[in-house]
Design a protein around this motif. Structure first.
Motif, mmCIF file in Angstrom:
data_model
loop_
_atom_site.group_PDB
_atom_site.id
_atom_site.type_symbol
_atom_site.label_atom_id
_atom_site.label_comp_id
_atom_site.label_asym_id
_atom_site.label_seq_id
_atom_site.Cartn_x
_atom_site.Cartn_y
_atom_site.Cartn_z
ATOM 1 N N ALA A 4 0.825 -1.160 -0.060
ATOM 2 C CA ALA A 4 -0.059 -0.003 0.101
ATOM 3 C C ALA A 4 1.004 1.142 -0.129
ATOM 4 N N LYS A 5 0.493 2.122 -0.605
ATOM 5 C CA LYS A 5 1.139 3.509 -0.821
ATOM 6 C C LYS A 5 0.674 4.533 0.285
ATOM 7 N N LYS A 6 1.675 5.199 1.057
ATOM 8 C CA LYS A 6 1.196 5.967 2.218
ATOM 9 C C LYS A 6 1.036 7.333 1.534
ATOM 10 N N ILE A 7 -0.136 7.963 1.692
ATOM 11 C CA ILE A 7 -0.293 9.346 1.362
ATOM 12 C C ILE A 7 -0.130 10.385 2.168
ATOM 13 N N TRP A 171 13.983 5.968 -5.805
ATOM 14 C CA TRP A 171 13.375 6.995 -6.002
ATOM 15 C C TRP A 171 11.920 7.072 -5.938
ATOM 16 N N LEU A 172 11.201 5.770 -5.931
ATOM 17 C CA LEU A 172 9.775 5.646 -5.608
ATOM 18 C C LEU A 172 9.821 5.841 -4.072
ATOM 19 N N ALA A 208 0.198 8.817 -11.118
ATOM 20 C CA ALA A 208 -0.794 7.889 -11.150
ATOM 21 C C ALA A 208 -1.216 7.314 -9.804
ATOM 22 N N SER A 209 -0.219 6.839 -8.958
ATOM 23 C CA SER A 209 -0.300 6.213 -7.763
ATOM 24 C C SER A 209 -1.200 7.165 -6.824
ATOM 25 N N LEU A 210 -0.768 8.422 -6.753
ATOM 26 C CA LEU A 210 -1.109 9.419 -5.931
ATOM 27 C C LEU A 210 -2.599 9.670 -6.184
ATOM 28 N N GLU A 211 -3.004 9.671 -7.502
ATOM 29 C CA GLU A 211 -4.409 10.043 -7.808
ATOM 30 C C GLU A 211 -5.280 8.919 -7.312
#
Length: 239
Positions: A4-7, A171-172, A208-211
């Motif tokens: 999961a991406k941490k926002i 970088w990600l 794209a991941s942020l959106e």
């Protein structure tokens, strides 16, 4: 495995070229430099003292780590960091170490010649970085041309595949985005073999991941970069 991406608020991108000033950037936060055979020669020279004529030039393609190495060297040795276009002999102070980036983007040849001469007379050390070797830098001044050609120039080569995978992951991560190593490897093997292409791809994935707030799986990446699915396993351009 999906991560999961941490926002959170997106940080400034240290991979991008920085806006320099005449003051040393001692507080700038960089990611850890990743050692690899492609940058081994540069690291070896930067660890040494007593460069010929007290000058050294790192050169290589865009996004191969030259600026990172230059900043790290200057921070560790308390040197001044500037871009070549900012060279002004009237503003030279007593600093003994200078790091001058972006030599290929243009400079005042008279100012650079005076700068080199003054540094030589004052026993100062200069580290340059450029995307091109010194023999191809344009100048109409024979004295400057001879000094540039005589400078020790060390090439920073394009990154190997293993390094490119590590760079994508790093970088990600700097953007608070997780990607599994096998997915990063799959992605890298389908992109042009330049760090500039990797940087552009990371920016697209970040947006794209942020959106969407979705993890970076192969399926999601193929949605973002449909060109990757056109010919499996081949290097394809990324616009």
């Amino acid at each position: 495995m999906e991560n999961a991406k941490k926002i959170r608020q997106r940080p400034a991108d240290p991979a991008a070229q920085m806006a320099f000033s005449w003051e040393a950037h001692r507080g700038t936060r960089w990611p850890d430099f990743i050692n690899a055979p492609s940058n081994a020669a540069a690291r070896k020279w930067l660890a040494q003292t007593g460069w010929p004529e007290r000058r050294l030039l790192l050169w290589g393609p865009e996004a191969t780590g030259k600026t990172h190495l230059l900043h790290d060297w200057a921070r560790r040795r308390h040197g001044k960091i500037i871009t070549a276009s900012m060279i002004d002999p009237a503003r030279i102070d007593n600093s003994q170490l200078w790091a001058i980036d972006q030599l290929e983007q243009g400079f005042d040849p008279v100012a650079l010649l005076h700068f080199i001469n003054a540094a030589r007379e004052g026993g100062r050390i200069i580290l340059f970085a450029s995307r091109v070797p010194p023999s191809t830098l344009p100048t109409s001044l024979p004295d400057l041309s001879s000094r540039l050609r005589a400078m020790t120039a060390i090439e920073v080569r394009p990154a190997e595949d293993d390094l490119r995978v590590k760079l994508v992951i790093q970088w990600l991560a700097m953007r608070q985005i997780c990607i599994a190593q096998d997915v990063a490897t799959w992605l890298v093997h389908r992109l042009p073999r330049t760090n500039a292409a990797l940087m552009a791809t990371v920016a697209r994935l970040d947006t794209a991941s942020l959106e969407s707030k979705r993890a970076l799986t192969r399926a999601f990446i193929t949605e973002i970069l449909p060109e990757l699915s056109q010919v499996d396993g081949e290097e394809l351009p990324v616009s």
